[in-house]
Design a protein around this motif. Structure first.
Motif, PDB file in Angstrom:
ATOM      1  N   GLY A   1       4.685   6.426  15.673  1.00  0.00           N
ATOM      2  CA  GLY A   1       4.173   6.525  17.028  1.00  0.00           C
ATOM      3  C   GLY A   1       5.321   6.672  17.997  1.00  0.00           C
ATOM      4  O   GLY A   1       6.304   7.349  17.711  1.00  0.00           O
ATOM      5  N   THR A   2       5.191   6.027  19.143  1.00  0.00           N
ATOM      6  CA  THR A   2       6.310   6.019  20.091  1.00  0.00           C
ATOM      7  C   THR A   2       7.556   5.481  19.419  1.00  0.00           C
ATOM      8  O   THR A   2       8.656   6.001  19.575  1.00  0.00           O
ATOM      9  N   GLY A   3       7.367   4.406  18.630  1.00  0.00           N
ATOM     10  CA  GLY A   3       8.426   3.877  17.771  1.00  0.00           C
ATOM     11  C   GLY A   3       8.026   4.049  16.318  1.00  0.00           C
ATOM     12  O   GLY A   3       7.232   4.923  15.968  1.00  0.00           O
ATOM     13  N   LEU A   4       8.569   3.190  15.457  1.00  0.00           N
ATOM     14  CA  LEU A   4       8.250   3.257  14.029  1.00  0.00           C
ATOM     15  C   LEU A   4       8.002   1.835  13.526  1.00  0.00           C
ATOM     16  O   LEU A   4       8.901   0.997  13.588  1.00  0.00           O
ATOM     17  N   GLY A   5       6.786   1.583  13.066  1.00  0.00           N
ATOM     18  CA  GLY A   5       6.434   0.275  12.528  1.00  0.00           C
ATOM     19  C   GLY A   5       6.020   0.392  11.083  1.00  0.00           C
ATOM     20  O   GLY A   5       6.061   1.468  10.489  1.00  0.00           O
ATOM     21  N   GLY A   6       5.591  -0.733  10.502  1.00  0.00           N
ATOM     22  CA  GLY A   6       5.186  -0.660   9.102  1.00  0.00           C
ATOM     23  C   GLY A   6       4.567  -1.933   8.596  1.00  0.00           C
ATOM     24  O   GLY A   6       4.447  -2.934   9.317  1.00  0.00           O
ATOM     25  N   GLY A   7       4.165  -1.891   7.339  1.00  0.00           N
ATOM     26  CA  GLY A   7       3.582  -3.040   6.675  1.00  0.00           C
ATOM     27  C   GLY A   7       3.772  -2.920   5.174  1.00  0.00           C
ATOM     28  O   GLY A   7       3.873  -1.810   4.639  1.00  0.00           O
ATOM     29  N   ILE A   8       3.840  -4.069   4.503  1.00  0.00           N
ATOM     30  CA  ILE A   8       4.110  -4.130   3.065  1.00  0.00           C
ATOM     31  C   ILE A   8       2.957  -4.824   2.366  1.00  0.00           C
ATOM     32  O   ILE A   8       2.657  -5.982   2.669  1.00  0.00           O
ATOM     33  N   ILE A   9       2.311  -4.132   1.443  1.00  0.00           N
ATOM     34  CA  ILE A   9       1.311  -4.757   0.577  1.00  0.00           C
ATOM     35  C   ILE A   9       1.790  -4.599  -0.857  1.00  0.00           C
ATOM     36  O   ILE A   9       1.912  -3.474  -1.354  1.00  0.00           O
ATOM     37  N   ILE A  10       2.122  -5.702  -1.493  1.00  0.00           N
ATOM     38  CA  ILE A  10       2.585  -5.696  -2.878  1.00  0.00           C
ATOM     39  C   ILE A  10       1.723  -6.687  -3.663  1.00  0.00           C
ATOM     40  O   ILE A  10       1.544  -7.833  -3.238  1.00  0.00           O
ATOM     41  N   GLY A  11       1.196  -6.242  -4.790  1.00  0.00           N
ATOM     42  CA  GLY A  11       0.339  -7.111  -5.580  1.00  0.00           C
ATOM     43  C   GLY A  11      -0.899  -7.532  -4.824  1.00  0.00           C
ATOM     44  O   GLY A  11      -1.362  -8.670  -4.966  1.00  0.00           O
ATOM     45  N   ASN A  12      -1.449  -6.611  -4.012  1.00  0.00           N
ATOM     46  CA  ASN A  12      -2.669  -6.845  -3.235  1.00  0.00           C
ATOM     47  C   ASN A  12      -2.512  -7.906  -2.149  1.00  0.00           C
ATOM     48  O   ASN A  12      -3.506  -8.417  -1.637  1.00  0.00           O
ATOM     49  N   LYS A  13      -1.278  -8.218  -1.779  1.00  0.00           N
ATOM     50  CA  LYS A  13      -1.045  -9.205  -0.740  1.00  0.00           C
ATOM     51  C   LYS A  13      -0.144  -8.631   0.348  1.00  0.00           C
ATOM     52  O   LYS A  13       0.795  -7.889   0.056  1.00  0.00           O
ATOM     53  N   LEU A  14      -0.451  -8.964   1.591  1.00  0.00           N
ATOM     54  CA  LEU A  14       0.404  -8.588   2.708  1.00  0.00           C
ATOM     55  C   LEU A  14       1.645  -9.451   2.680  1.00  0.00           C
ATOM     56  O   LEU A  14       1.566 -10.681   2.727  1.00  0.00           O
ATOM     57  N   ARG A  15       2.803  -8.808   2.575  1.00  0.00           N
ATOM     58  CA  ARG A  15       4.062  -9.531   2.458  1.00  0.00           C
ATOM     59  C   ARG A  15       4.737  -9.589   3.823  1.00  0.00           C
ATOM     60  O   ARG A  15       5.146  -8.571   4.374  1.00  0.00           O
TER      61      ARG A  15
END
Length: 313
Positions: free
Chosen positions: A131-145
């Motif tokens: 988007g205007t910046g750059l964000g993210g998210g991590i899902i490993i082993g079906n869990k939000l890390r």
């Protein structure tokens, strides 16, 4: 747990929605985002009270741009709101009488895509928002890390160019300075100024000057074949794909999900991102390649994800 409310705090509006267990939004409410930060909590509570009047709601999830602590209760720091160690969970709970979960907005969007969008069927997913910046998210082993202190996945502030461009965070050379909506606009303006003969369509959409170019002009000009607009998207994609290759070395997901406003251009940006990813992936000839997928939920991802995280508790 049945119905929950997701709240997405934006720069100009606060969006709240009642969401069921299938990720379907049953009703929405939008209120202007107050300029005064001391009025913001009350505005959030007003939206929740309004939308819960006709539904049996059991919990509330709030997506906030900033660092949220490990207890999902306190906004430690928000870049665009004057929140410093803001006890948002407690304040909203006191006003609405419902359990509240606070989450970083990019994490909430990532969870929404994992549960109900492009990430379905994957247990290991990395999401980025261009988007205007750059964000993210991590899902490993079906869990939000989220990391030990709750502030993991601030991908935009990984330094990719030592002593590079100054970032709004105060550091230099951050990834979002090279792969974001702001970066795309900079690329287009610089190229149009240097070679106006290659940017005739693009320049015609503004005031005729490179500084008059806006983000929406770049997308439209690229669709009309403007060389500078197309090359600007390719430059952004080169940086985005190279960054994904680095993330693959860290997390080895089965899929990357690319969301945010820039990704709305579809294959115009996704195809060159995939090519750059393959180009820079270490050992690319000998290892499985993660899929690079377009996000499916659009602007609803954060709201839906926040609501589902409230359901998870």
């Amino acid at each position: 747990m049945g119905l929950t409310i997701g709240v997405d705090i934006g720069g100009t509006k606060i969006a709240a929605g009642v969401v069921d267990e299938e990720g379907t939004i049953l009703e929405t409410c939008k209120v202007p985002t107050p300029q005064a930060t001391d009025e913001l909590t009350e505005a959030i509570a007003d939206a929740v009270r309004t939308i819960s009047a006709d539904h049996q709601v059991e919990a509330v999830g709030i997506g906030a741009a900033g660092y949220v602590d490990e207890k999902r209760a306190t906004v430690l720091f928000a870049p665009n709101i004057d929140w410093r160690h803001e006890p948002l969970k407690d304040k909203v709970e006191q006003r609405v009488g419902l359990p509240v979960v606070v989450e970083n907005d990019a994490n909430a969007a990532a969870w929404g895509e994992y549960r109900f969008g492009a990430g379905q069927g994957h247990s290991d997913v990395i999401c980025i928002t261009l988007g205007t910046g750059l964000g993210g998210g991590i899902i490993i082993g079906n869990k939000l890390r989220r990391g030990r202190f709750g502030v993991a996945a601030e991908f935009g502030h990984i330094r990719v160019v030592p002593d590079g461009l100054l970032c709004g965070c105060g550091s230099q050379g951050c990834w979002e300075q090279y792969a974001s909506g702001r970066a795309l606009l900079r690329y287009a303006r610089q190229r149009a100024f240097a070679t106006p003969e290659n940017a005739q369509v693009l320049l015609s959409m503004g005031d005729g000057t490179s500084e008059g170019i806006e983000g929406r002009h770049i997308s439209e000009a690229a669709r009309q074949g403007d060389p500078v607009a197309i090359d600007s998207f390719r430059e952004l994609a080169r940086w985005a794909g190279a960054g994904l290759a680095d993330l693959a070395s860290l997390f080895d997901p089965s899929a990357f999900i690319v969301g945010g406003g820039v990704s709305d251009e579809g294959e115009l940006v996704l195809d060159p991102i995939r090519k750059s990813f393959r180009r820079w992936l270490v050992g690319n000839q000998w290892r499985p390649h993660a899929q690079v997928l377009a996000a499916q939920l659009g602007g609803k991802a954060g709201l839906v994800g926040a609501a589902d995280l409230a359901r998870q508790g």
